[in-house]
Design a protein around this motif. Structure first.
Motif, short mmCIF file in Angstrom:
data_model
loop_
_atom_site.label_atom_id
_atom_site.label_comp_id
_atom_site.label_asym_id
_atom_site.label_seq_id
_atom_site.Cartn_x
_atom_site.Cartn_y
_atom_site.Cartn_z
N GLY A 36 0.76 -1.24 0.00
CA GLY A 36 0.00 0.00 0.00
C GLY A 36 0.79 1.29 0.00
N TYR A 37 2.08 1.22 -0.29
CA TYR A 37 2.88 2.44 -0.34
C TYR A 37 2.89 2.99 -1.76
N THR A 38 2.90 4.30 -1.87
CA THR A 38 2.82 4.92 -3.19
C THR A 38 4.15 4.92 -3.93
N SER A 39 5.24 4.77 -3.19
CA SER A 39 6.57 4.82 -3.79
C SER A 39 7.57 4.31 -2.76
N LEU A 40 8.81 4.13 -3.20
CA LEU A 40 9.85 3.75 -2.24
C LEU A 40 10.06 4.88 -1.23
N GLN A 41 9.98 6.11 -1.69
CA GLN A 41 10.13 7.24 -0.77
C GLN A 41 9.08 7.18 0.33
N ASP A 42 7.85 6.91 -0.04
CA ASP A 42 6.76 6.79 0.93
C ASP A 42 7.05 5.65 1.91
N PHE A 80 18.45 8.45 2.69
CA PHE A 80 17.91 9.47 3.59
C PHE A 80 18.77 10.73 3.60
N ILE A 81 18.11 11.84 3.92
CA ILE A 81 18.81 13.10 4.18
C ILE A 81 18.37 13.61 5.54
N LYS A 82 19.25 14.34 6.19
CA LYS A 82 18.92 14.90 7.50
C LYS A 82 18.10 16.17 7.31
N ASN A 83 17.02 16.29 8.06
CA ASN A 83 16.20 17.49 7.97
C ASN A 83 16.56 18.46 9.08
N SER A 84 15.87 19.57 9.13
CA SER A 84 16.19 20.60 10.12
C SER A 84 15.36 20.47 11.39
N SER A 85 14.57 19.40 11.47
CA SER A 85 13.68 19.24 12.61
C SER A 85 14.43 18.70 13.83
N SER A 86 13.96 19.06 14.97
CA SER A 86 14.45 18.45 16.21
C SER A 86 13.52 17.30 16.55
N CYS A 87 13.96 16.43 17.44
CA CYS A 87 13.14 15.28 17.81
C CYS A 87 11.83 15.74 18.43
N ARG A 88 10.74 15.15 18.00
CA ARG A 88 9.43 15.57 18.49
C ARG A 88 9.20 15.24 19.96
N THR A 89 10.02 14.34 20.51
CA THR A 89 9.87 13.99 21.92
C THR A 89 10.81 14.80 22.81
N LYS A 102 15.06 10.58 0.77
CA LYS A 102 15.43 11.52 -0.29
C LYS A 102 14.28 11.66 -1.29
N PRO A 103 13.95 12.87 -1.68
CA PRO A 103 12.87 13.07 -2.65
C PRO A 103 13.13 12.30 -3.95
N GLY A 104 12.14 11.53 -4.36
CA GLY A 104 12.25 10.80 -5.62
C GLY A 104 13.16 9.59 -5.60
N VAL A 105 13.62 9.18 -4.41
CA VAL A 105 14.53 8.04 -4.33
C VAL A 105 13.86 6.78 -4.87
N THR A 106 14.62 5.96 -5.58
CA THR A 106 14.12 4.69 -6.10
C THR A 106 15.10 3.58 -5.76
#
Length: 230
Positions: A36-42, A80-89, A102-106
């Motif tokens: 049920g995933y739309t892509s490898l990225q998903d 994967f790439i590191k984003n600018s977010s901090s841990c949500r916990t 990564k966007p568009g990764v296959t």
């Protein structure tokens, strides 16, 4: 070293470097499509916690540590790439919350080693996959890449070839039907093609580059394990 010995080594190397990844990538694609995933990225984004612990044996914000052989950092960075977010916990250490696929990764970025690791640790939920076939392919790949010389005798070559062929064609049954046909065609073409002596050096260079990279990554993994145990 005879031409025949070099040709056998080159042929099995091309089998592992070119044919195996083609089929294994399709197995991975079929797995995430059927779930049920739309892509490898998903798929990566929604399973990054499990994948993170294949990379890293340290605890994350969920206080879970990996019990599997880790993915190496260069493999992780392909996906994967590191984003600018901090841990949500509020966790201050490194954790999967801080990464995005990564966007568009296959699956095209995956080599044979990453494909095998992915299938063993993620696609095991796919009913019917014989994981011993994945082990066979990975083991023979390791024998080839760590061989002392770029040559194979007839007996060893035939054993390797038949084992990889049997394993790969069975795994191809877990992908669209055309993949089995295409895999068999690629194997037959490789079995009968003339090996150019000029190819041997190029093939050996690719394998040696992979070997050196793995040796560096093994040191990094050891340092990581020592850090955890300290």
């Amino acid at each position: 070293m005879s031409y025949a010995d070099e040709a056998r080594y080159g042929r099995i190397s091309l089998f592992l470097l070119n044919v195996c990844p083609f089929t294994l990538r399709h197995v991975i694609n079929d797995y995430h499509n059927k779930h049920g995933y739309t892509s490898l990225q998903d798929f990566l984004d929604k399973n990054k916690h499990d994948l993170y612990h294949i990379l890293n044996r340290r605890c994350c914000c969920r206080l879970i540590q990996s019990r599997v052989t880790p993915m190496n950092r260069s493999q992780w960075d392909l996906l994967f790439i590191k984003n600018s977010s901090s841990c949500r916990t509020g966790y201050t250490g490194d954790c999967p919350c801080q990464y995005d696929a990564k966007p568009g990764v296959t699956s095209d970025v995956m080599d044979i080693t990453l494909c095998c690791l992915f299938i063993k640790n993620i696609c095991y939920r796919h009913a019917g996959i014989n994981m011993s076939h994945v082990d066979t392919i990975r083991t023979i790949r390791n024998h080839i890449i760590h061989a002392d010389s770029a040559q194979l005798d007839v007996l060893t070559y035939n054993g390797y070839w038949n084992q990889v062929k049997t394993a790969l064609l069975d795994l191809a049954n877990h992908a669209p039907s055309t993949v089995h046909t295409d895999t068999l065609s690629m194997i037959q073409d490789l079995e009968t093609r003339t090996m150019n002596a000029g190819e041997f050096g190029e093939i050996r260079k690719v394998l040696l580059d992979q070997k050196r990279m793995e040796e560096v990554e093994e040191v990094c993994v050891l340092i990581n394990i020592l850090y955890i145990c300290s």
